[in-house]
Scaffold this motif. Structure first.
Motif, PDB file in Angstrom:
ATOM      1  N   ARG A  17       0.848  -1.194   0.000  1.00 29.23           N
ATOM      2  CA  ARG A  17       0.000   0.000   0.000  1.00 29.23           C
ATOM      3  C   ARG A  17       0.879   1.239   0.000  1.00 29.23           C
ATOM      4  O   ARG A  17       1.983   1.210   0.516  1.00 29.23           O
ATOM      5  N   GLY A  18       0.369   2.295  -0.577  1.00 28.75           N
ATOM      6  CA  GLY A  18       1.091   3.564  -0.602  1.00 28.75           C
ATOM      7  C   GLY A  18       1.465   3.953  -2.016  1.00 28.75           C
ATOM      8  O   GLY A  18       1.211   3.223  -2.972  1.00 28.75           O
ATOM      9  N   PRO A  19       2.093   5.134  -2.147  1.00 25.26           N
ATOM     10  CA  PRO A  19       2.429   5.647  -3.477  1.00 25.26           C
ATOM     11  C   PRO A  19       3.439   4.754  -4.203  1.00 25.26           C
ATOM     12  O   PRO A  19       4.382   4.248  -3.604  1.00 25.26           O
ATOM     13  N   GLU A  20       3.203   4.565  -5.495  1.00 24.71           N
ATOM     14  CA  GLU A  20       4.052   3.704  -6.338  1.00 24.71           C
ATOM     15  C   GLU A  20       5.538   4.041  -6.221  1.00 24.71           C
ATOM     16  O   GLU A  20       6.376   3.164  -6.184  1.00 24.71           O
ATOM     17  N   ARG A  21       5.885   5.302  -6.173  1.00 28.65           N
ATOM     18  CA  ARG A  21       7.292   5.707  -6.153  1.00 28.65           C
ATOM     19  C   ARG A  21       7.786   6.125  -4.767  1.00 28.65           C
ATOM     20  O   ARG A  21       8.864   6.673  -4.633  1.00 28.65           O
ATOM     21  N   GLY A  22       6.997   5.877  -3.744  1.00 30.23           N
ATOM     22  CA  GLY A  22       7.418   6.255  -2.386  1.00 30.23           C
ATOM     23  C   GLY A  22       8.540   5.363  -1.882  1.00 30.23           C
ATOM     24  O   GLY A  22       8.706   4.226  -2.346  1.00 30.23           O
ATOM     25  N   PRO A  23       9.317   5.858  -0.918  1.00 29.66           N
ATOM     26  CA  PRO A  23      10.352   5.013  -0.312  1.00 29.66           C
ATOM     27  C   PRO A  23       9.692   3.767   0.288  1.00 29.66           C
ATOM     28  O   PRO A  23       8.623   3.850   0.888  1.00 29.66           O
ATOM     29  N   LEU A  24      10.321   2.621   0.107  1.00 37.55           N
ATOM     30  CA  LEU A  24       9.739   1.347   0.512  1.00 37.55           C
ATOM     31  C   LEU A  24      10.038   1.031   1.976  1.00 37.55           C
ATOM     32  O   LEU A  24      11.172   1.157   2.436  1.00 37.55           O
ATOM     33  N   VAL A  25       9.004   0.600   2.689  1.00 39.64           N
ATOM     34  CA  VAL A  25       9.132   0.137   4.068  1.00 39.64           C
ATOM     35  C   VAL A  25       8.650  -1.305   4.102  1.00 39.64           C
ATOM     36  O   VAL A  25       7.513  -1.589   3.708  1.00 39.64           O
ATOM     37  N   ILE A  46       1.877   5.858   5.055  1.00 40.38           N
ATOM     38  CA  ILE A  46       1.378   6.254   3.735  1.00 40.38           C
ATOM     39  C   ILE A  46       1.134   7.759   3.680  1.00 40.38           C
ATOM     40  O   ILE A  46       1.453   8.414   2.688  1.00 40.38           O
ATOM     41  N   ASP A  47       0.604   8.322   4.765  1.00 38.88           N
ATOM     42  CA  ASP A  47       0.377   9.771   4.826  1.00 38.88           C
ATOM     43  C   ASP A  47       1.674  10.563   4.674  1.00 38.88           C
ATOM     44  O   ASP A  47       1.659  11.702   4.223  1.00 38.88           O
ATOM     45  N   LYS A  48       2.796   9.932   5.022  1.00 32.45           N
ATOM     46  CA  LYS A  48       4.103  10.588   4.904  1.00 32.45           C
ATOM     47  C   LYS A  48       4.790  10.261   3.576  1.00 32.45           C
ATOM     48  O   LYS A  48       5.932  10.615   3.360  1.00 32.45           O
ATOM     49  N   GLY A  49       4.072   9.542   2.681  1.00 33.81           N
ATOM     50  CA  GLY A  49       4.594   9.265   1.350  1.00 33.81           C
ATOM     51  C   GLY A  49       5.325   7.947   1.190  1.00 33.81           C
ATOM     52  O   GLY A  49       5.915   7.686   0.146  1.00 33.81           O
ATOM     53  N   TYR A  50       5.290   7.088   2.211  1.00 34.00           N
ATOM     54  CA  TYR A  50       5.981   5.792   2.116  1.00 34.00           C
ATOM     55  C   TYR A  50       5.085   4.742   1.474  1.00 34.00           C
ATOM     56  O   TYR A  50       3.865   4.793   1.565  1.00 34.00           O
TER      57      TYR A  50
END
Length: 80
Positions: A17-25, A46-50
């Protein structure tokens, strides 16, 4: 939930879940646990872009248990 067949015949269940290009956790939830999204953890990241990935451990969620693993017999005592 998504699934990925593994070479040994088992299935890996996971969630992304989260943005396609966000840093991965990679979120390891501990035991017991499955890939069921944990709203408070996922939403905050996700709210922080991860982009968050989590998975089900063997025997949890839709994943089958691992076959029993046998350990070698303990050495005999020198006194016996």
């Amino acid at each position: 939930m998504e699934t990925l067949p593994l070479q040994d015949g088992r299935i890996l269940e996971y969630t992304v879940r989260g943005p396609e290009r966000g840093p991965l956790v990679l979120f390891h939830h501990g035991m017991p646990g499955s890939a069921v999204p944990m709203g408070s953890v996922f939403d905050s990241a996700i709210d922080k872009g991860y982009r968050v990935v989590t998975y089900s451990r063997p025997g949890y969620g839709a994943r089958p248990r691992r076959p029993a693993v046998r350990s070698p017999a303990p050495p005999r005592s020198a006194a016996s």
